[in-house]
Design a protein around this motif. Sequence first.
Motif, PDB file in Angstrom:
ATOM      1  N   ALA A   1       0.813  -1.217   0.000  1.00 10.71           N
ATOM      2  CA  ALA A   1       0.000   0.000   0.000  1.00 10.71           C
ATOM      3  C   ALA A   1       0.847   1.267   0.000  1.00 10.71           C
ATOM      4  CB  ALA A   1      -0.946   0.006   1.201  1.00 10.71           C
ATOM      5  N   PHE A   2       2.057   1.199   0.556  1.00 11.49           N
ATOM      6  CA  PHE A   2       2.900   2.401   0.566  1.00 11.49           C
ATOM      7  C   PHE A   2       4.032   2.326  -0.458  1.00 11.49           C
ATOM      8  CE2 PHE A   2       6.728   4.640   2.051  1.00 11.49           C
ATOM      9  CZ  PHE A   2       6.250   5.943   1.982  1.00 11.49           C
TER      10      PHE A   2
ATOM     11  N   THR B   1      14.022  10.537  -6.434  1.00  7.04           N
ATOM     12  CA  THR B   1      13.900  10.901  -5.024  1.00  7.04           C
ATOM     13  C   THR B   1      12.830  10.066  -4.344  1.00  7.04           C
ATOM     14  OG1 THR B   1      14.557  13.166  -5.584  1.00  7.04           O
ATOM     15  CG2 THR B   1      13.539  12.819  -3.437  1.00  7.04           C
ATOM     16  N   THR B   2      11.711   9.879  -5.033  1.00  8.75           N
ATOM     17  CA  THR B   2      10.636   9.054  -4.484  1.00  8.75           C
ATOM     18  C   THR B   2      11.108   7.631  -4.246  1.00  8.75           C
ATOM     19  OG1 THR B   2       8.927  10.377  -5.574  1.00  8.75           O
ATOM     20  CG2 THR B   2       8.323   8.147  -4.921  1.00  8.75           C
TER      21      THR B   2
ATOM     22  N   ILE C   1       6.507   4.126  -5.525  1.00  6.68           N
ATOM     23  CA  ILE C   1       7.500   3.951  -6.579  1.00  6.68           C
ATOM     24  C   ILE C   1       6.840   3.927  -7.957  1.00  6.68           C
ATOM     25  CG2 ILE C   1       9.223   2.372  -7.528  1.00  6.68           C
ATOM     26  CD1 ILE C   1       9.843   1.547  -4.624  1.00  6.68           C
ATOM     27  N   ALA C   2       5.762   3.163  -8.083  1.00  8.24           N
ATOM     28  CA  ALA C   2       5.082   3.066  -9.377  1.00  8.24           C
ATOM     29  C   ALA C   2       4.556   4.428  -9.827  1.00  8.24           C
ATOM     30  CB  ALA C   2       3.947   2.049  -9.295  1.00  8.24           C
ATOM     31  N   THR C   3       3.945   5.161  -8.909  1.00  7.74           N
ATOM     32  CA  THR C   3       3.380   6.467  -9.263  1.00  7.74           C
ATOM     33  C   THR C   3       4.465   7.470  -9.610  1.00  7.74           C
ATOM     34  OG1 THR C   3       1.526   6.046  -7.771  1.00  7.74           O
ATOM     35  CG2 THR C   3       1.841   8.306  -8.498  1.00  7.74           C
ATOM     36  N   GLY C   4       5.577   7.425  -8.886  1.00  5.38           N
ATOM     37  CA  GLY C   4       6.667   8.347  -9.170  1.00  5.38           C
ATOM     38  C   GLY C   4       7.189   8.206 -10.594  1.00  5.38           C
TER      39      GLY C   4
ATOM     40  N   ALA D   1      11.114   6.433  -0.495  1.00  2.51           N
ATOM     41  CA  ALA D   1      10.120   5.403  -0.186  1.00  2.51           C
ATOM     42  C   ALA D   1      10.795   4.164   0.394  1.00  2.51           C
ATOM     43  CB  ALA D   1       9.323   5.036  -1.432  1.00  2.51           C
ATOM     44  N   ASN D   2      11.920   3.756  -0.183  1.00  6.24           N
ATOM     45  CA  ASN D   2      12.646   2.595   0.341  1.00  6.24           C
ATOM     46  C   ASN D   2      13.232   2.874   1.719  1.00  6.24           C
ATOM     47  OD1 ASN D   2      12.342   0.579  -1.688  1.00  6.24           O
ATOM     48  ND2 ASN D   2      13.762   1.701  -2.996  1.00  6.24           N
ATOM     49  N   LEU D   3      13.708   4.108   1.915  1.00 10.17           N
ATOM     50  CA  LEU D   3      14.258   4.481   3.221  1.00 10.17           C
ATOM     51  C   LEU D   3      13.170   4.448   4.296  1.00 10.17           C
ATOM     52  CD1 LEU D   3      16.552   5.554   4.999  1.00 10.17           C
ATOM     53  CD2 LEU D   3      15.904   7.872   4.268  1.00 10.17           C
TER      54      LEU D   3
END
Length: 255
Positions: A79-80, A175-176, A85-88, A180-182
């Motif tokens: 969900a996050f 950046t996303t 990532i996909a949207t970025g 996001a991974n961080l």
Amino acid sequence: MSTLELSPAPGPARPSRRVLSHGLTETRLLVRNGEQLLLALVIPVGILLLGRLAGRRFGDLDLDRLAPSVLALAVWSSAFTSVAIATGFERRYGVLERLAPTPLGKAGLLAGKTLSAVVIVLAQLLVISGVAAALGWRASWTWASATVSAAAVVMSVATFAALALALAGRLRAETTLGLANLIYVVLLAGGALVMPVASYPDALQPALRLLPTAALGEGLRAGAVGQPLGWPLGVLAAWLVVSAAAAWRGFRWTS
């Protein structure tokens, strides 16, 4: 006098049908992505197997508490992280810019992505629950605890997806990806998602209880042993309002 017959008249589908169609398309795209499959199933199932090989214990968790913790992790992953990532990268490659003038619209895009996350999460929960049951997990759900836990999952999916869209809708794709991974790793380790709040230092526990990851993790762990918790729903409701407003006001179609 004859009239000109122009039927079938072209026009946009109903809003609900547009959202459903977009949600299913997003789901198919996520399923085909190997990185998303890693986040959705490989890592959660790997943690379950590791817990079983470690003698049914993983840190301070036995299998009865590890299994619902892994379910919470699966919700967080899809969900996050996956949505962000996909949207970025959709913004970077101009996909969202091309969707902007269509009847789908901004609201339809956000709703479709959230619907896709719900579908993916449901599939995850079924698969991971099956694996956990095969490893020996025997949950003690009651009607009350199952209902509260289901509400926590639904609210968490909406909250995490909105946070992901707020992030991906403002920042560059690279950046996303990194951020996001961080965030994923930091809250996995320190957000009381997999480990209970009680396992953290006493000074940190009040702050941890305000995190949406902690609310989901604690809610599922308690629900699996038949103890419905109310406070996680309050925390998730507050986060949902804030994150949805941030996604709605801050989302940009172009990079």
